[in-house]
Design an enzyme around this catalytic site. Structure first.
Site, short mmCIF file in Angstrom:
data_model
loop_
_atom_site.label_atom_id
_atom_site.label_comp_id
_atom_site.label_asym_id
_atom_site.label_seq_id
_atom_site.Cartn_x
_atom_site.Cartn_y
_atom_site.Cartn_z
N GLU A 131 58.96 -60.80 16.17
CA GLU A 131 58.04 -59.65 16.16
C GLU A 131 58.05 -58.88 14.84
O GLU A 131 57.68 -57.71 14.79
CB GLU A 131 58.32 -58.71 17.34
N GLU A 242 58.88 -64.48 25.31
CA GLU A 242 59.26 -63.28 26.07
C GLU A 242 58.12 -62.89 26.99
O GLU A 242 56.98 -62.73 26.54
CB GLU A 242 59.54 -62.07 25.15
#
Length: 312
Positions: A131, A242
């Protein structure tokens, strides 16, 4: 619902013939203390023994290759993976500058040298960062997401990794990057998608407050996000790295955190993913020190008993 529409894509979305199912594991506990070998081994064994899952949670995704509390020692999760026959999606933290990234590379290469094929044969792939692109984006900055890295930086780190892996046991391992779909689709990140062997997709419909996001819309929102990442993947594998729904936490627009909704999301999204594409559920036990008022865990820290029935 759009679940079955996208299953064929999932069947093609792996970097190897085998499909893996696991959880995400940080280097620290939710109180900030360092995890060690016994912690990782215990969690990997717990994952395999979860009632109702037929022992299918046999993989682990890591965020760093460095053991917490050291500058460049290999993370003890590598040895725990060998000892529990757990496959690993290796991670290197890429948002702390070149010196730290170099330590990440050195730790991973040292682990391959010391542990040999018992370790490298269990590597599913290697993720350069997590991320980082989201955190460096305008959206991430607006949300105070923390320090990230630009697409150019991640591309450079990937090239650096490929150079250093030549002639080692790690040469040829699939290299990827993990990010949100909102970051993957930005034009400035197209070079990252071109540089990787696989794309890691993080998606939490619970947090998507710009649209209707009640549990009734969760599955459609999830698959819509996957489609966005796949639209820039160029046919490369997309791993779900995720996703999950909290059992406890503040309401996010229409999204309500509850055990019932966590079970519903697991049933609708998780059960459609498992066995179809590489997936790392968020999460077995809570470990995010920034999320003190929310729980995504399937089991409490001190108990191997799931919060709800995990049978698909």
């Amino acid at each position: 619902m759009q679940i079955r529409q996208y299953l064929p894509l999932g069947l093609a979305a792996t970097a190897s013939g085998q499909i893996y199912q696991g959880f995400n594991y940080g280097a620290t506990n939710n109180d900030g203390s360092c995890r060690g070998y016994e912690d990782f081994r215990g969690f990997f064994e717990r994952a395999k023994g979860l009632p109702g899952t037929d022992g299918h949670f046999t993989a682990a995704r890591l965020y760093t290759s460095i053991q917490c509390g050291t500058s460049a020692d290999p993370i003890s999760a590598f040895q725990a993976a060998i000892d529990t026959d757990t496959h690993i999606l290796v991670g290197l933290w890429a948002s702390a500058g070149r010196d730290v990234y170099q330590n990440e590379l050195n730790a991973l290469i040292a682990a391959a040298d010391r542990l040999g094929t018992a370790f490298t044969d269990r590597i599913i792939g290697i993720s350069v960062g997590s991320e980082d692109l989201y955190r460096s984006s305008a959206q991430g900055q607006a949300n105070n997401a923390g320090v990230g890295a630009t697409g150019a930086e991640i591309e450079g780190y990937i090239g650096w990794m490929r150079d250093w892996f030549r002639g080692t046991r790690l040469e040829g391992k699939p290299i990827g990057h993990v990010d949100t779909w909102t970051a993957w689709v930005l034009p400035e990140n197209a070079g990252v998608a071109s540089s990787v062997d696989f794309l890691g997709h993080n998606s939490f419909p619970y947090f998507e407050t710009t649209k209707a996001n009640a549990i009734e819309q969760a599955a459609d929102n999830f698959w819509s996000a996957v489609q966005q990442t796949e639209s820039v993947a160029g046919g490369k594998p997309v791993f779900v790295t995720e996703t999950g729904w909290p059992s406890v936490g503040p309401q996010q627009r229409d999204a309500v955190a509850s055990v019932e909704n966590a079970r519903s999301y697991y049933s609708q999204v998780g059960c459609a993913l498992f066995g179809q594409r590489n997936v790392f559920w968020y999460t077995l036990v809570d470990a995010n020190t920034a999320q003190t008022d929310i729980s995504f865990s399937l089991t409490p820290l001190d108990s191997a008993t799931p919060k709800f029935d995990l049978t698909c």
